[in-house]
Structure formats: structure tokens, C-alpha cells
Write a protein that holds these residues in place. Structure first.
Motif, PDB file in Angstrom:
ATOM      1  N   UNK A 189       0.752  -1.184   0.052  1.00  9.59           N
ATOM      2  CA  UNK A 189      -0.076   0.081   0.091  1.00  9.59           C
ATOM      3  C   UNK A 189       0.852   1.096  -0.008  1.00  9.59           C
ATOM      4  N   UNK A 190       1.859   1.219   0.615  1.00 15.07           N
ATOM      5  CA  UNK A 190       2.741   2.526   0.781  1.00 15.07           C
ATOM      6  C   UNK A 190       3.391   2.696  -0.788  1.00 15.07           C
ATOM      7  N   UNK A 191       3.904   1.620  -1.421  1.00 13.47           N
ATOM      8  CA  UNK A 191       4.346   1.800  -2.824  1.00 13.47           C
ATOM      9  C   UNK A 191       3.117   2.037  -3.699  1.00 13.47           C
ATOM     10  N   UNK A 192       2.061   1.622  -3.524  1.00 12.52           N
ATOM     11  CA  UNK A 192       0.882   1.988  -4.282  1.00 12.52           C
ATOM     12  C   UNK A 192       0.476   3.370  -4.417  1.00 12.52           C
ATOM     13  N   UNK A 193       0.715   4.263  -3.234  1.00 18.65           N
ATOM     14  CA  UNK A 193       0.450   5.611  -3.120  1.00 18.65           C
ATOM     15  C   UNK A 193       1.323   6.473  -3.822  1.00 18.65           C
TER      16      UNK A 193
END
Length: 282
Positions: free
Chosen positions: A196-200
Motif C-alpha cells: 500500500x505504501x508503494x501504491x500511494x
């Protein structure tokens, strides 16, 4: 899983499935481990699938610099994989948000791409995005489904900015042509497979230069296939057709009854469609 080293030292993993001509596959999510692609509906019976786990997902390593999750920073990962495989040119397939990475790669290395297959793919790299109106248009096609009423209420809360994790779970059926047990299991694996961090960070606005990318693809001689699902909102079939018009040589195929994951909804037709397209160039 086999692995290689990206230019910044991050160890990246990839899967190899099947035999035959290689097809390099980029997952979406954004930033979801490539396991959700499976063997793309049996496409591995026709092609040797080389499926990359993007940095920070699946079996790939976590980079020292989180800023490298931005999709334009991952272009060098794709180029490093091509060089690692010893391929002069690649047939490239990308799903969903992976479409932006594939388009950015093609814009930077146009002579390295022989064919590009965009599967229900995003095209922010070309200045095309999917809107709330697109989602509503596709959602209206599902009014007869038993899950529609609850899912649509969750969509409304999401669009109003008050959506919860439960609401995001509730709208999952909109992304599948059939909300059966296979689709439910596939949707249930999303959270654990996603960074999720990378997705943001993946689709940061600064990652894109739509004018520059459009200029490159307008004169590009590579063959391009866009696959859209009849029931999908990202992109709607007519939006996929509009994206195709930005290329010099592109075609659009709409798979009846399919959603955002068409290899699950109609595996045979999906695999035959991609294989037939790739066979035209060999």
C-alpha cells in the motif's frame, strides 16, 4: 524464483511459466504481487510467460529509497530484466496500473518493444484517466446482480470521500464479470498481495509527461493490442478505443461479459485473443 539485480542494487524476482516465445508481463494493482495474474487464463500454453514482481512486492526486494516506487523510476527495472534475459526486443503485456509502467518504458525505449498488449490497462502516461462518471456508467450495467444495491451504496460512500475498508471490499464484485467463488478468492488475496505504501507513490503526477509520451507513440511502428472488458470501467470499452487512436498501429478487442480481470471471466477467449495477436508478428 529466478532473480536479477536492478541498477540501484534492489534484487527483483520473476516467474517463468510455459514454453515458446517469451512474453514479458507487468502486473497492476498498483503494486500488487504478480501471483494474481496466475498463468493468464492458460496463456502459458502458448507463450513462455516472464512475470515480474515489481520492487517491494511478492518475492522482490524492498528498495532502500521508497521514491523508486514511482512508476517512472521503475522503467530501469524493466530494462534491466530485458537485458538480463538477453532479449533484443520484447513482446510486452501489462495489466491495469501496469499499463502506465509499460507505456513509460515504451516511450523511453521504443525500439526495445516489438508488441504491446494492454489488458484493461490504465493510460495516465498518455493523459487518459478513468473518472467517477466512467465507474457509474459501468456500474449501471450490473443493476440486475443480487449484490448490486449494497455494492452501489458503498461506491457512493467512496465517491463522497467517506468510504471505509469494508466499502472497498463491498465494491469488489464490480471488477469481475462473475462474482463466483473463484472471483471472491481472487479478490480476497488483494490486500495481502499489495504494497500500500508503494501504491500511494506509484502514480505520482510528476511521473508522467503525457505530451512527450503521446508524441513517441504516435510515430511508433510497434503493434499494440488493447483488451477491454465489456463490464469494466477502467477503461470503458469506448475509452480503450480512444486510447488506441493515440497509436500509429493499435487495435481494440472487447471481451463480452468480462470485467477488469478478463482471464478469469473467459480464460479460453482471453488466451486465444492474446496469442492470435502475438502470432501476427511471428
Amino acid at each position: 524464483m529466478p532473480a536479477f539485480t536492478a541498477p540501484d542494487g534492489t534484487e527483483l524476482a520473476y516467474q517463468v511459466m510455459g514454453e515458446g516465445e517469451p512474453l514479458l508481463c507487468l502486473p497492476g494493482g498498483p503494486m500488487r504481487a504478480s501471483a494474481y495474474l496466475g498463468d493468464l487464463g492458460g496463456l502459458s500454453s502458448h507463450r513462455r510467460l516472464i512475470v515480474l514482481d515489481l520492487r517491494g512486492t511478492g518475492a522482490s526486494g524492498i528498495p532502500a529509497d521508497p521514491a523508486t516506487y514511482r512508476c517512472d523510476r521503475q522503467i530501469t527495472d524493466v530494462e534491466a530484466l530485458r537485458a538480463h534475459l538477453g532479449l533484443e526486443r520484447v513482446d510486452l503485456l501489462a495489466h491495469s496500473a501496469g499499463g502506465d509502467l509499460a507505456l513509460l518504458y515504451a516511450a523511453r525505449y521504443p525500439r526495445r518493444v516489438r508488441t504491446l498488449t494492454l489488458v484493461t490497462a490504465r493510460a495516465r502516461a498518455l493523459g487518459v484517466d478513468f473518472t467517477e462518471e466512467h465507474r457509474r456508467e459501468a456500474a449501471a450495467l450490473r443493476k440486475a446482480e443480487p449484490w448490486f444495491a449494497d455494492a452501489n451504496e458503498s461506491y457512493e460512500r467512496i465517491w463522497a470521500g467517506s468510504g471505509t475498508d469494508d466499502d472497498w471490499d463491498a465494491v469488489a464484485p464490480f471488477f469481475y464479470g462473475r462474482w463466483d467463488t473463484a472471483a471472491q478468492a481472487h479478490a480476497a488475496s488483494d490486500v495481502e498481495q499489495s504494497n500500500e505504501v508503494a501504491a500511494e507513490l506509484y502514480a505520482s503526477p510528476d511521473a508522467f509527461d503525457p505530451v512527450g509520451a503521446r508524441t513517441v507513440v504516435a510515430g511508433w511502428d510497434a503493434r499494440v493490442l488493447l483488451i477491454a472488458g465489456e463490464l469494466d470501467s477502467g477503461p470503458l470499452p469506448r475509452v480503450a478505443a480512444a486510447i488506441a487512436e493515440l497509436f500509429r498501429a493499435a487495435e481494440t478487442v472487447v471481451l463480452p461479459g468480462a470485467g477488469h480481470f478478463p482471464w478469469l471471466d473467459d480464460p479460453r477467449r482471453f488466451a486465444e485473443t492474446v496469442n492470435a495477436f502475438l502470432d501476427q508478428g511471428h
